[in-house]
Design an enzyme around this catalytic site. Structure first.
Site, PDB file in Angstrom:
ATOM      1  N   LYS A  52       0.825  -1.210   0.000  1.00 57.63           N
ATOM      2  CA  LYS A  52       0.000   0.000   0.000  1.00 57.63           C
ATOM      3  C   LYS A  52       0.856   1.255   0.000  1.00 57.63           C
ATOM      4  O   LYS A  52       0.481   2.275  -0.579  1.00 57.63           O
ATOM      5  CB  LYS A  52      -0.938   0.018   1.220  1.00 57.63           C
ATOM      6  CG  LYS A  52      -2.115  -0.913   1.090  1.00 57.63           C
ATOM      7  CD  LYS A  52      -3.204  -0.548   2.073  1.00 57.63           C
ATOM      8  CE  LYS A  52      -4.429  -1.440   1.900  1.00 57.63           C
ATOM      9  NZ  LYS A  52      -5.519  -1.086   2.800  1.00 57.63           N
TER      10      LYS A  52
ATOM     11  N   LYS B 235     -10.646  -4.471  -4.947  1.00 58.58           N
ATOM     12  CA  LYS B 235     -11.570  -3.400  -5.337  1.00 58.58           C
ATOM     13  C   LYS B 235     -10.828  -2.120  -5.687  1.00 58.58           C
ATOM     14  O   LYS B 235     -11.386  -1.224  -6.318  1.00 58.58           O
ATOM     15  CB  LYS B 235     -12.570  -3.147  -4.214  1.00 58.58           C
ATOM     16  CG  LYS B 235     -11.923  -2.781  -2.894  1.00 58.58           C
ATOM     17  CD  LYS B 235     -12.875  -3.011  -1.737  1.00 58.58           C
ATOM     18  CE  LYS B 235     -12.174  -2.793  -0.411  1.00 58.58           C
ATOM     19  NZ  LYS B 235     -12.750  -3.506   0.697  1.00 58.58           N
TER      20      LYS B 235
ATOM     21  N   LYS C 284      -4.041 -10.720  -6.634  1.00 61.16           N
ATOM     22  CA  LYS C 284      -5.322 -10.829  -5.928  1.00 61.16           C
ATOM     23  C   LYS C 284      -6.405  -9.923  -6.537  1.00 61.16           C
ATOM     24  O   LYS C 284      -6.102  -8.805  -6.944  1.00 61.16           O
ATOM     25  CB  LYS C 284      -5.053 -10.412  -4.472  1.00 61.16           C
ATOM     26  CG  LYS C 284      -6.190 -10.576  -3.529  1.00 61.16           C
ATOM     27  CD  LYS C 284      -5.844 -10.057  -2.141  1.00 61.16           C
ATOM     28  CE  LYS C 284      -6.123  -8.573  -2.000  1.00 61.16           C
ATOM     29  NZ  LYS C 284      -6.300  -8.122  -0.612  1.00 61.16           N
TER      30      LYS C 284
HETATM   31  P1  AMP Z   1     -10.453  -5.878   2.507  1.00 64.43           P
HETATM   32  O1  AMP Z   1     -11.215  -5.732   1.236  1.00 64.43           O
HETATM   33  O2  AMP Z   1      -8.975  -5.825   2.286  1.00 64.43           O
HETATM   34  O3  AMP Z   1     -10.960  -5.004   3.620  1.00 64.43           O
HETATM   35  O4  AMP Z   1     -10.709  -7.380   2.965  1.00 64.43           O
HETATM   36  C1  AMP Z   1     -11.846  -7.807   3.668  1.00 64.43           C
HETATM   37  C2  AMP Z   1     -11.861  -9.320   3.794  1.00 64.43           C
HETATM   38  O5  AMP Z   1     -12.018  -9.919   2.508  1.00 64.43           O
HETATM   39  C3  AMP Z   1     -10.585  -9.914   4.390  1.00 64.43           C
HETATM   40  O6  AMP Z   1     -10.920 -11.009   5.197  1.00 64.43           O
HETATM   41  C4  AMP Z   1      -9.821 -10.366   3.182  1.00 64.43           C
HETATM   42  O7  AMP Z   1      -8.950 -11.411   3.477  1.00 64.43           O
HETATM   43  C5  AMP Z   1     -10.940 -10.818   2.240  1.00 64.43           C
HETATM   44  N1  AMP Z   1     -10.545 -10.670   0.837  1.00 64.43           N
HETATM   45  C6  AMP Z   1     -10.287  -9.500   0.176  1.00 64.43           C
HETATM   46  N2  AMP Z   1      -9.948  -9.729  -1.106  1.00 64.43           N
HETATM   47  C7  AMP Z   1      -9.978 -11.087  -1.273  1.00 64.43           C
HETATM   48  C8  AMP Z   1      -9.718 -11.971  -2.376  1.00 64.43           C
HETATM   49  N3  AMP Z   1      -9.367 -11.494  -3.578  1.00 64.43           N
HETATM   50  N4  AMP Z   1      -9.863 -13.303  -2.181  1.00 64.43           N
HETATM   51  C9  AMP Z   1     -10.239 -13.783  -0.978  1.00 64.43           C
HETATM   52  N5  AMP Z   1     -10.480 -13.018   0.098  1.00 64.43           N
HETATM   53  C10 AMP Z   1     -10.361 -11.686  -0.027  1.00 64.43           C
END
Ligand code: AMP
Ligand code: TRP
Length: 334
Positions: free
Chosen positions: A114, A199, A196
């Site tokens: 980041k 968003k 990965k």
């Molecule tokens: P975040 O969007 O980074 O706040 O992530 C929120 C939750 O979604 C966390 O538990 C992440 O590990 C999960 N997560 C985010 N992106 C992915 C992805 N591409 N595949 C699987 N889990 C994800």
């Protein structure tokens, strides 16, 4: 007394939710809710580690609560709340930041990624973010933390800090275990299947949002990167197809072998059409429920109000113990 084990997890209200968030995190929360005493948090304090417009943050926080509910998280049996409503999170984070080492925070890959993206103005909050996450988890004496694969390192740190505190001051925190799904823990980008699905990706064809309309989903799947081999096979030589199969399997419940058999000799066109259908049908009830919930702000308000009260009582108890152990004089009230 409630004998169930405790779960804590959270998501940042920092944008639209992708099917990665759903398959990697939220969907498992729903599976676990019957068996555990669960706290599901909207981590708005984490979200400001990268600058946010206030109105945007407010909107995303409410939408995230509605998304939790739309996925099937039951507010009657879980505690749903907004992080900034329970000030113990910030307070414990301070104490823990005095126990976390610069060296261990320096190793966090999410910070490295980041901060690379935004080289000029990196906040110190972005650096200490995993300490706040540790505070979130440890306040509730959490047994299990259901997250996607990318949060594993942060969770290791939370475990290390908990043990360090317990060793120094005597048993105070439960040391939590990660809960990472076998399928769906890492949904990859549709455009660059080596990284990965996120968003924050600039290319909107690289992700599918939980609230994407059917025609948008269709278009994105159509454009998803595959290869020239032409066989639906789960292999590291075909990262694009492998990822699409993971998505197929996660939404449909069919296992990988049976998907391979089903599409033997049929090429990618049919597979992509069916995949679109599986995703559209999987997301349809969520989108419909979400739209309804967003029309009922009073209902949502009531849920986060009750959630904060419940969370606060538990969090305060842990924080009081911590303050006492580190040597703060308990405040007196007349
Ligand atoms: P975040 O969007 O980074 O706040 O992530 C929120 C939750 O979604 C966390 O538990 C992440 O590990 C999960 N997560 C985010 N992106 C992915 C992805 N591409 N595949 C699987 N889990 C994800
Ligand atoms: N850091 C997590 C993420 O980016 C969000 C989060 C904050 C979290 N506090 C948490 C996840 C506590 C699990 C438990 O996805």
């Amino acid at each position: 007394m409630d004998e169930r084990k405790i779960i804590f997890s959270g998501i940042q209200p920092s944008g639209e939710m992708t099917i990665g968030n759903y398959l990697g995190a939220m969907r498992n929360w729903v599976k676990l809710q019957e068996e555990y005493n669960a706290y599901y948090c909207i981590v708005d304090m984490h979200a400001i580690t990268v600058p946010k417009e206030p109105a945007y943050l407010r909107k995303k926080s409410i939408e995230l609560l509605a998304t939790y509910l739309a996925c099937g998280i039951d507010p009657e049996i879980n505690t749903l709340f907004i992080q900034s409503h329970v000030s113990a999170h910030a307070e414990l984070a301070w104490v823990l930041s005095c126990m976390a080492y610069m060296g261990e925070l320096n190793r966090m890959t999410q910070f490295k990624d980041k901060s690379k993206k935004n080289e000029t103005s990196i906040s110190s909050g972005l650096f200490t973010y995993p300490v706040l996450m540790a505070a979130d988890i440890l306040l509730y004496q959490t047994d299990l933390v259901p997250v996607g694969d990318d949060q594993k390192q942060h969770l290791e740190l939370a475990r290390d800090i908990a043990s360090r505190f317990n060793n120094k001051y005597s048993e105070t925190f439960k040391v939590p275990d990660p809960y990472i799904p076998k399928v769906g823990a890492r949904i990859m980008s549709l455009q660059e299947p080596g990284s990965k699905m996120s968003k924050s990706d600039e290319n909107e064809n690289s992700y599918i949002l939980m609230l994407d309309k059917p025609d948008v989903i269709k278009r994105k799947i159509k454009r998803a990167v595959t290869d020239s081999l032409g066989t639906v096979k789960y292999s590291d030589e075909q990262l694009g197809i492998k990822n699409l199969m993971t998505i197929y399997s996660s939404f449909s419940g069919e296992n990988i072998e049976s998907i391979e058999q089903k599409y033997e000799g049929s090429g990618y066109g049919q597979f992509k059409n069916d995949l679109t259908e599986v995703i559209v049908e999987g997301l349809r009830p969520i989108r419909e429920k979400f739209d309804n919930l967003m029309k009922n702000k009073d209902y949502l308000e009531n849920i986060y109000m009750l959630g904060a009260n419940k969370a606060e009582a538990v969090a305060r108890k842990t924080l009081r113990k911590v303050y006492k152990k580190v040597g703060f004089i308990p405040r007196k009230f007349k």
